[in-house]
Write an enzyme that holds these catalytic residues in place. Structure first.
Site, PDB file in Angstrom:
ATOM      1  N   ARG A   1      -4.724  -0.970  13.246  1.00  0.00           N
ATOM      2  CA  ARG A   1      -3.453   0.326  12.382  1.00  0.00           C
ATOM      3  C   ARG A   1      -3.727   1.438  13.001  1.00  0.00           C
ATOM      4  O   ARG A   1      -4.862   1.978  13.361  1.00  0.00           O
ATOM      5  CB  ARG A   1      -4.374   0.266  10.700  1.00  0.00           C
ATOM      6  CG  ARG A   1      -4.300  -0.576  10.122  1.00  0.00           C
ATOM      7  CD  ARG A   1      -2.813  -1.356   9.579  1.00  0.00           C
ATOM      8  NE  ARG A   1      -2.909  -2.011   8.755  1.00  0.00           N
ATOM      9  CZ  ARG A   1      -3.307  -2.849   8.356  1.00  0.00           C
ATOM     10  NH1 ARG A   1      -3.425  -2.177   6.714  1.00  0.00           N
ATOM     11  NH2 ARG A   1      -2.740  -3.768   6.944  1.00  0.00           N
TER      12      ARG A   1
ATOM     13  N   GLU B   1      -3.226   4.407  12.460  1.00  0.00           N
ATOM     14  CA  GLU B   1      -3.339   5.564  11.444  1.00  0.00           C
ATOM     15  C   GLU B   1      -3.853   6.349  11.487  1.00  0.00           C
ATOM     16  O   GLU B   1      -5.987   6.121  12.061  1.00  0.00           O
ATOM     17  CB  GLU B   1      -3.706   4.741   9.363  1.00  0.00           C
ATOM     18  CG  GLU B   1      -2.071   3.922   8.954  1.00  0.00           C
ATOM     19  CD  GLU B   1      -2.794   3.449   8.488  1.00  0.00           C
ATOM     20  OE1 GLU B   1      -4.194   3.447   8.006  1.00  0.00           O
ATOM     21  OE2 GLU B   1      -2.056   2.966   7.597  1.00  0.00           O
TER      22      GLU B   1
ATOM     23  N   ARG C   1     -13.820   5.340   5.584  1.00  0.00           N
ATOM     24  CA  ARG C   1     -13.475   3.937   4.596  1.00  0.00           C
ATOM     25  C   ARG C   1     -12.434   3.207   5.521  1.00  0.00           C
ATOM     26  O   ARG C   1     -11.844   2.618   5.288  1.00  0.00           O
ATOM     27  CB  ARG C   1     -12.735   3.232   3.490  1.00  0.00           C
ATOM     28  CG  ARG C   1     -11.668   4.721   3.101  1.00  0.00           C
ATOM     29  CD  ARG C   1     -11.150   4.309   1.685  1.00  0.00           C
ATOM     30  NE  ARG C   1     -10.009   4.582   0.668  1.00  0.00           N
ATOM     31  CZ  ARG C   1      -8.678   4.308  -0.338  1.00  0.00           C
ATOM     32  NH1 ARG C   1      -9.875   3.729  -0.750  1.00  0.00           N
ATOM     33  NH2 ARG C   1      -7.940   4.681  -0.079  1.00  0.00           N
ATOM     34  N   HIS C   2     -12.071   4.058   6.629  1.00  0.00           N
ATOM     35  CA  HIS C   2     -10.537   3.633   7.382  1.00  0.00           C
ATOM     36  C   HIS C   2     -11.278   3.239   9.226  1.00  0.00           C
ATOM     37  O   HIS C   2     -11.882   4.030   9.409  1.00  0.00           O
ATOM     38  CB  HIS C   2      -9.580   4.820   7.520  1.00  0.00           C
ATOM     39  CG  HIS C   2      -8.530   4.516   6.741  1.00  0.00           C
ATOM     40  ND1 HIS C   2      -8.806   5.765   5.184  1.00  0.00           N
ATOM     41  CD2 HIS C   2      -7.605   4.294   5.777  1.00  0.00           C
ATOM     42  CE1 HIS C   2      -8.364   5.610   4.433  1.00  0.00           C
ATOM     43  NE2 HIS C   2      -7.063   4.588   4.958  1.00  0.00           N
TER      44      HIS C   2
ATOM     45  N   GLU D   1     -10.282   0.434  -3.560  1.00  0.00           N
ATOM     46  CA  GLU D   1      -9.520  -1.013  -3.201  1.00  0.00           C
ATOM     47  C   GLU D   1      -9.849  -1.756  -1.930  1.00  0.00           C
ATOM     48  O   GLU D   1     -10.242  -1.542  -0.810  1.00  0.00           O
ATOM     49  CB  GLU D   1      -7.808  -0.555  -2.406  1.00  0.00           C
ATOM     50  CG  GLU D   1      -7.274  -2.236  -2.007  1.00  0.00           C
ATOM     51  CD  GLU D   1      -6.297  -1.327  -1.154  1.00  0.00           C
ATOM     52  OE1 GLU D   1      -5.614  -2.472  -0.260  1.00  0.00           O
ATOM     53  OE2 GLU D   1      -5.490  -0.517  -1.177  1.00  0.00           O
TER      54      GLU D   1
ATOM     55  N   SER E   1      -4.926  -6.214  -1.093  1.00  0.00           N
ATOM     56  CA  SER E   1      -3.646  -6.170  -1.208  1.00  0.00           C
ATOM     57  C   SER E   1      -3.043  -7.503  -1.219  1.00  0.00           C
ATOM     58  O   SER E   1      -3.534  -7.787  -0.192  1.00  0.00           O
ATOM     59  CB  SER E   1      -3.164  -5.039  -0.771  1.00  0.00           C
ATOM     60  OG  SER E   1      -1.536  -4.697  -1.075  1.00  0.00           O
TER      61      SER E   1
ATOM     62  N   ARG F   1     -15.026  -3.260   4.753  1.00  0.00           N
ATOM     63  CA  ARG F   1     -14.979  -2.878   3.259  1.00  0.00           C
ATOM     64  C   ARG F   1     -15.607  -3.039   2.039  1.00  0.00           C
ATOM     65  O   ARG F   1     -16.362  -2.996   1.336  1.00  0.00           O
ATOM     66  CB  ARG F   1     -13.215  -2.131   2.905  1.00  0.00           C
ATOM     67  CG  ARG F   1     -13.892  -1.457   2.238  1.00  0.00           C
ATOM     68  CD  ARG F   1     -11.590  -1.127   2.058  1.00  0.00           C
ATOM     69  NE  ARG F   1     -11.243   0.282   2.843  1.00  0.00           N
ATOM     70  CZ  ARG F   1      -9.663   0.707   2.562  1.00  0.00           C
ATOM     71  NH1 ARG F   1      -9.047   0.475   1.398  1.00  0.00           N
ATOM     72  NH2 ARG F   1      -9.219   0.991   4.344  1.00  0.00           N
TER      73      ARG F   1
END
Length: 544
Positions: free
Chosen positions: A313, A315, A321-322, A467, A470, A518
């Protein structure tokens, strides 16, 4: 007549003088030199005799029982069984041979040395005492000099102790060492001690503490040392266990493990969050998930598939948490009647993982809890099953708690956590499901709700208010898929092989994607996902 030129006879009274003897001072000098030489010779003789006596007294009878081993180049294979420290309790009187790290060492005088010897999460005390014909002073001195974190091969006898040894995990016995060899030493100085890295933050923060704090950044920069702690050994044992439990449950339910490519010709969801890499004369993208491959496998009649693999990812999220690369636990399955079949399969999967961790890894969870104290993770175990809310239900709970409704078109991270606290207070659980997310919040391949097209047949799973999965029913109709792709700004022609898979007929299906790190972070409440990743990758870290 005599010749008058002949020599006359010598005078009768003439005498020849004898050579003169040494003077008194010379005699004294000589005597002094002789005395000096005599004393020097006596001294040398005494020293030689003393050296012989000392050498005889210091013969190292234990010289074959210790020392550095030659570099292991697989020269030989004697086949001697090596023991595990975890088995030493109840083996008093037995001789054991084992490899371990020197966690700490402490000499007492020149006749005794204590070692704390470590294998992963287990440790035992080793004791070396000078013993005639077995353990010499030289052996004790050499052993005491071995550096912390060196690897040694130890032979000794397991002995029962009267008082439990608090510094060792195997506390009811110790090993009386009779042989110790160095397999691998350390070069230079350690960046921090394993003890410091394993210490609870509460100990470091106490007023009278004299301990060194090891910051997360320092740990990650020296990850190999950090990973040696008992806490980290236990954390990654649980990480492996989650993967095993995931596989076991899905295999038992008819799923097939697949392995999809991690380089793709198009972005899976949106170009903004993918890594673009050069690919010969063109470009490729690192897979955000195995989403396309999973769905195409369903179109190929694989029926039920799962994968464990890396997810990328792009991002720029520097949060707790990333990660930019993490391990994805993904599954996809056909639907017979309703997408809740998938949601229930995923729910059963999580419950199986939670129970498996609690039942099989209680000891490791306790070890981790010493450094990261946390309330035990809770879920509903009664006949009512897992708590399930709709997105609207979740919004209503937040509004009741004082959050303005106009701020809840999406539930951001802050409100996710707030919702977790509300549910914890009302139901005393840490695990729940939210269903029926707005269509605007989901990717193009998500199936719309049949009654309200603004909603979707999608769900998220949560642990401790964050979360961890998903998922949704996917669109299997090519016309509807192309329509939704265009509405999200994706050109169907840019993903033609994917769309074509549905043009050739595909069963209704759904699935979900889980972040392994996670789940581990939240189950154990480690507070930062980097602690749950072996060598984490985030926007600021590419090594080690």
């Amino acid at each position: 007549m005599a010749d008058s030129s002949s020599n006359p006879p010598p005078p009768q009274d003439q005498q020849v003088d004898a050579p003169a003897g040494p003077s008194k001072s010379e005699l004294k000098k000589r005597a002094k030199q002789e005395e000096k030489e005599r004393k020097a010779a006596e001294k040398a003789a005494r020293q030689a005799e003393l050296a012989q006596q000392q050498a005889a007294a210091e013969v190292d009878f234990a010289s074959e029982s210790y020392g550095a081993l030659p570099l292991n180049q697989s020269q030989s294979r004697p086949g001697r069984t090596r023991d595990q420290i975890s088995t030493f309790s109840g083996r008093a009187g037995e001789t054991v041979l084992f490899r371990a790290r020197v966690h700490t060492s402490r000499a007492q005088g020149n006749k005794m040395c204590f070692l704390n010897l470590r294998q992963r999460t287990e440790s035992v005390q080793g004791l070396l005492i000078v013993t005639p014909e077995k353990v010499s002073k030289q052996m004790v001195k050499w052993t005491a000099s071995i550096g912390a974190e060196s690897i040694v091969l130890v032979e000794g006898v397991v002995e029962k102790v009267q008082e439990l040894i608090k510094s060792a995990s195997v506390s009811d016995v110790e090993v009386h060492i009779n042989k110790v060899y160095l397999i691998s030493g350390i070069e230079g100085r350690l960046p921090f001690s394993v003890d410091d890295a394993n210490r609870p933050e509460s100990d470091v923060q106490s007023a009278d503490a004299q301990f060194n704090r090891v910051l997360l950044e320092t740990r990650l920069n020296n990850r190999v040392i950090d990973l040696r702690t008992q806490t980290n050994q236990a954390i990654f044992k649980l990480q492996g266990a989650i993967g095993d439990l995931f596989r076991d449950y899905l295999s038992a339910n008819g799923f097939l493990e697949i392995h999809s490519p991690k380089m793709q010709g198009a972005a899976t969801e949106s170009g903004a969050s993918v890594f673009k890499v050069s690919y010969f004369k063109g470009s490729a993208f690192l897979a955000q998930s195995p989403q396309l491959a999973k769905q195409m496998a369903i179109a190929a009649d694989f029926e039920r598939v799962y994968e464990i693999g890396p997810v990328f990812r792009a991002e720029d999220s520097n949060t707790h948490r990333h990660l930019t690369e993490f391990m994805g636990l993904d599954l996809e399955m056909t639907i017979e009647e309703h997408y809740h079949e998938v949601m229930e399969m995923l729910d059963g999967l999580f419950l199986s993982i939670f129970r498996g961790l609690r039942e099989k890894y209680k000891k490791e969870i306790e070890v981790i809890g010493k450094q990261f104290p946390a309330e035990e993770f809770k879920w509903r175990e009664g006949p009512e099953g897992t708590l399930k809310l709709t997105f609207k239900d979740a919004v209503d709970l937040l509004v009741e708690d004082g959050v303005p409704r106009e701020d809840l078109d999406d539930i951001n991270t802050e409100n996710e956590k707030r919702l977790g606290r509300i549910i914890k207070a009302k139901h005393d659980i840490d695990y729940y499901i939210i269903d029926k997310f707005p269509m605007a919040l989901r990717p193009f391949y998500t199936m719309p709700d049949p009654e309200d097209p603004t909603l979707s047949n999608s769900y998220d799973f949560f642990m401790r208010g964050e979360e961890i999965l998903s998922g949704a029913q996917r669109i299997h109709d090519p016309a509807l898929l192309c329509e939704k792709m265009r509405s999200k700004g994706v050109d169907p022609d840019s993903m033609k092989p994917y769309v074509d898979a549905f043009r050739m007929g595909c069963a209704p299906h759904g699935g979900g994607g889980i972040g392994l790190e996670r789940v581990l972070m939240l189950f154990l409440k480690l507070n930062n996902i980097r602690r749950a990743s072996l060598f984490p990758r985030d926007p600021k870290r590419l090594e080690p």
